[in-house]
Design a protein around this motif. Structure first.
Motif, PDB file in Angstrom:
ATOM      1  N   VAL A  77       4.605   8.017 -74.486  1.00 49.63           N
ATOM      2  CA  VAL A  77       3.649   6.657 -74.376  1.00 49.63           C
ATOM      3  C   VAL A  77       2.414   6.893 -73.891  1.00 49.63           C
ATOM      4  CG1 VAL A  77       3.108   4.198 -73.460  1.00 49.63           C
ATOM      5  CG2 VAL A  77       6.090   4.757 -74.242  1.00 49.63           C
ATOM      6  N   PHE A  78       2.606   7.494 -73.038  1.00 57.00           N
ATOM      7  CA  PHE A  78       1.174   7.442 -71.645  1.00 57.00           C
ATOM      8  C   PHE A  78       0.919   8.803 -72.726  1.00 57.00           C
ATOM      9  CE2 PHE A  78      -0.760  10.784 -68.187  1.00 57.00           C
ATOM     10  CZ  PHE A  78      -1.812   9.530 -67.998  1.00 57.00           C
ATOM     11  N   CYS A  79       1.148   9.392 -73.018  1.00 58.60           N
ATOM     12  CA  CYS A  79       0.110  10.314 -74.410  1.00 58.60           C
ATOM     13  C   CYS A  79      -0.835   9.752 -75.736  1.00 58.60           C
ATOM     14  CB  CYS A  79       1.200  11.369 -75.142  1.00 58.60           C
ATOM     15  SG  CYS A  79       1.318  12.978 -73.608  1.00 58.60           S
ATOM     16  N   ARG A 136       2.140  21.794 -63.789  1.00 54.35           N
ATOM     17  CA  ARG A 136       0.271  20.926 -63.619  1.00 54.35           C
ATOM     18  C   ARG A 136       1.406  19.737 -62.535  1.00 54.35           C
ATOM     19  NH1 ARG A 136      -3.775  20.949 -65.859  1.00 54.35           N
ATOM     20  NH2 ARG A 136      -4.510  18.460 -65.389  1.00 54.35           N
ATOM     21  N   CYS A 137       0.639  18.718 -62.236  1.00 59.44           N
ATOM     22  CA  CYS A 137       1.096  17.299 -62.063  1.00 59.44           C
ATOM     23  C   CYS A 137       1.710  16.505 -63.227  1.00 59.44           C
ATOM     24  CB  CYS A 137      -0.388  16.609 -61.227  1.00 59.44           C
ATOM     25  SG  CYS A 137      -0.886  17.378 -59.526  1.00 59.44           S
ATOM     26  N   LEU A 138       1.892  16.670 -63.241  1.00 61.95           N
ATOM     27  CA  LEU A 138       2.660  15.834 -65.021  1.00 61.95           C
ATOM     28  C   LEU A 138       1.373  14.767 -65.295  1.00 61.95           C
ATOM     29  CD1 LEU A 138       6.773  15.608 -64.462  1.00 61.95           C
ATOM     30  CD2 LEU A 138       4.867  16.980 -65.535  1.00 61.95           C
ATOM     31  N   ILE A 139       1.232  13.678 -64.211  1.00 66.39           N
ATOM     32  CA  ILE A 139       0.108  13.013 -64.536  1.00 66.39           C
ATOM     33  C   ILE A 139      -1.068  13.041 -65.428  1.00 66.39           C
ATOM     34  CG2 ILE A 139      -0.887  10.912 -64.001  1.00 66.39           C
ATOM     35  CD1 ILE A 139       1.129   9.935 -62.258  1.00 66.39           C
ATOM     36  N   ASN A 140      -1.653  13.973 -64.591  1.00 67.55           N
ATOM     37  CA  ASN A 140      -3.025  14.958 -65.286  1.00 67.55           C
ATOM     38  C   ASN A 140      -3.234  15.952 -66.277  1.00 67.55           C
ATOM     39  OD1 ASN A 140      -4.743  13.287 -63.222  1.00 67.55           O
ATOM     40  ND2 ASN A 140      -4.303  15.101 -61.575  1.00 67.55           N
ATOM     41  N   LYS A 179      -1.966  13.554 -69.368  1.00 76.53           N
ATOM     42  CA  LYS A 179      -3.202  13.573 -69.699  1.00 76.53           C
ATOM     43  C   LYS A 179      -4.594  14.617 -70.632  1.00 76.53           C
ATOM     44  CE  LYS A 179      -7.693  10.783 -67.598  1.00 76.53           C
ATOM     45  NZ  LYS A 179      -7.690  10.034 -66.548  1.00 76.53           N
ATOM     46  N   ASP A 180      -4.388  15.520 -69.804  1.00 81.90           N
ATOM     47  CA  ASP A 180      -4.812  16.691 -70.569  1.00 81.90           C
ATOM     48  C   ASP A 180      -4.760  16.868 -71.673  1.00 81.90           C
ATOM     49  OD1 ASP A 180      -6.368  16.161 -67.804  1.00 81.90           O
ATOM     50  OD2 ASP A 180      -6.142  17.335 -67.126  1.00 81.90           O
ATOM     51  N   LEU A 217      -5.061  15.158 -74.381  1.00 82.12           N
ATOM     52  CA  LEU A 217      -6.383  14.920 -75.127  1.00 82.12           C
ATOM     53  C   LEU A 217      -6.552  16.600 -76.500  1.00 82.12           C
ATOM     54  CD1 LEU A 217      -8.831  12.701 -73.185  1.00 82.12           C
ATOM     55  CD2 LEU A 217      -7.657  12.256 -75.140  1.00 82.12           C
ATOM     56  N   THR A 218      -5.999  17.161 -75.631  1.00 77.66           N
ATOM     57  CA  THR A 218      -6.699  18.701 -75.482  1.00 77.66           C
ATOM     58  C   THR A 218      -5.742  19.375 -76.761  1.00 77.66           C
ATOM     59  OG1 THR A 218      -7.346  19.367 -73.536  1.00 77.66           O
ATOM     60  CG2 THR A 218      -6.906  21.225 -75.052  1.00 77.66           C
ATOM     61  N   SER A 219      -4.701  18.708 -77.102  1.00 79.62           N
ATOM     62  CA  SER A 219      -3.387  19.349 -77.896  1.00 79.62           C
ATOM     63  C   SER A 219      -3.762  18.745 -79.072  1.00 79.62           C
ATOM     64  CB  SER A 219      -2.092  19.080 -78.146  1.00 79.62           C
ATOM     65  OG  SER A 219      -1.912  17.707 -77.560  1.00 79.62           O
TER      66      SER A 219
END
Length: 218
Positions: free
Chosen positions: A10-12, A62-66, A69-70, A73-75
């Motif tokens: 959902v967050f993605c 990696r920190c899961l939230i960041n 989030k990163d 968008l990158t993918s």
């Protein structure tokens, strides 16, 4: 152990929708933690088999939230194999989030199991004397291979991974035996945009809206 879950997917989707709307995504509803992770976008049209539209992540924690989030968008926007995903494609997308765990050094290049393990290979390119590396997530050999060559064997997966790493020379058994292979496992969760839209409507009271895109009944 942290497992991939609905709220990560959902967050993605929230992050990608917010990007198109030039706004901030709502805060995620999962706990913070540190793990390697990947975000995979696929697109299915007219009931066809979903096709890859982008897949990028990190093999380091990696920190899961960041991280989500990163890489959401990158993918979606910066996978060099594909054009950036456009807002109008949203109704046809599915998102798979992967959280990687249990890294182990393999005894040799065939010391892993299809469907169970993801693999990282590292080797020296004999033509250029440079180190190369590449990875496939656990689901790649099991599922992506079905689309292209009915089902990948371990050997076919390794050979494909050598090419993915940028090696263009002849693939020989001595080269394969020089591979350093790390195997790992992952938990995954896959969500289609229609499920995301229904979830958002139920939780927030309205379906997600994207600037410049007509609502879809897909």
């Amino acid at each position: 152990m942290v497992s991939a879950n609905r709220e990560m997917a959902v967050f993605c989707f929230d992050t990608l929708v917010a990007h198109y709307n030039s706004e901030q995504a709502p805060p995620p509803a999962f706990d913070e933690g540190q793990h390697p992770l990947f975000v995979t976008w696929k697109k299915a049209v007219n009931g066809g088999e979903p096709r890859l539209r982008g897949c990028i992540g990190t093999l380091e924690a990696r920190c899961l939230i960041n991280g989500f989030k990163d890489y959401a968008l990158t993918s979606a926007l910066r996978d060099r194999r594909f054009p950036p995903i456009q807002a109008k494609e949203l109704p046809y997308l599915e998102c798979t989030v992967s959280v990687l765990t249990d890294y182990e050094t393999a005894l040799h290049y065939l010391d892993w199991e299809i469907e169970k393990h993801g693999i990282i290979i590292e080797f020296t390119d004999p033509d250029y004397n440079v180190r190369r590396s590449a990875t496939y997530l656990p689901e790649v050999a099991a599922h992506e291979g079905i689309i292209f060559i009915s089902c990948w064997t371990k050997m076919e997966t390794i050979d494909s991974l050598l090419r993915k790493a940028g090696y263009n020379g002849p693939i020989t058994d001595p080269l394969r035996k020089r591979i350093c292979l790390t195997r790992y496992q992952s938990t995954i969760f896959t969500m289609h945009y229609s499920e995301y839209s229904s979830h958002v409507k139920r939780i927030r009271g309205a379906v997600p809206a994207v600037v410049g895109v007509k609502p879809s009944n897909h």
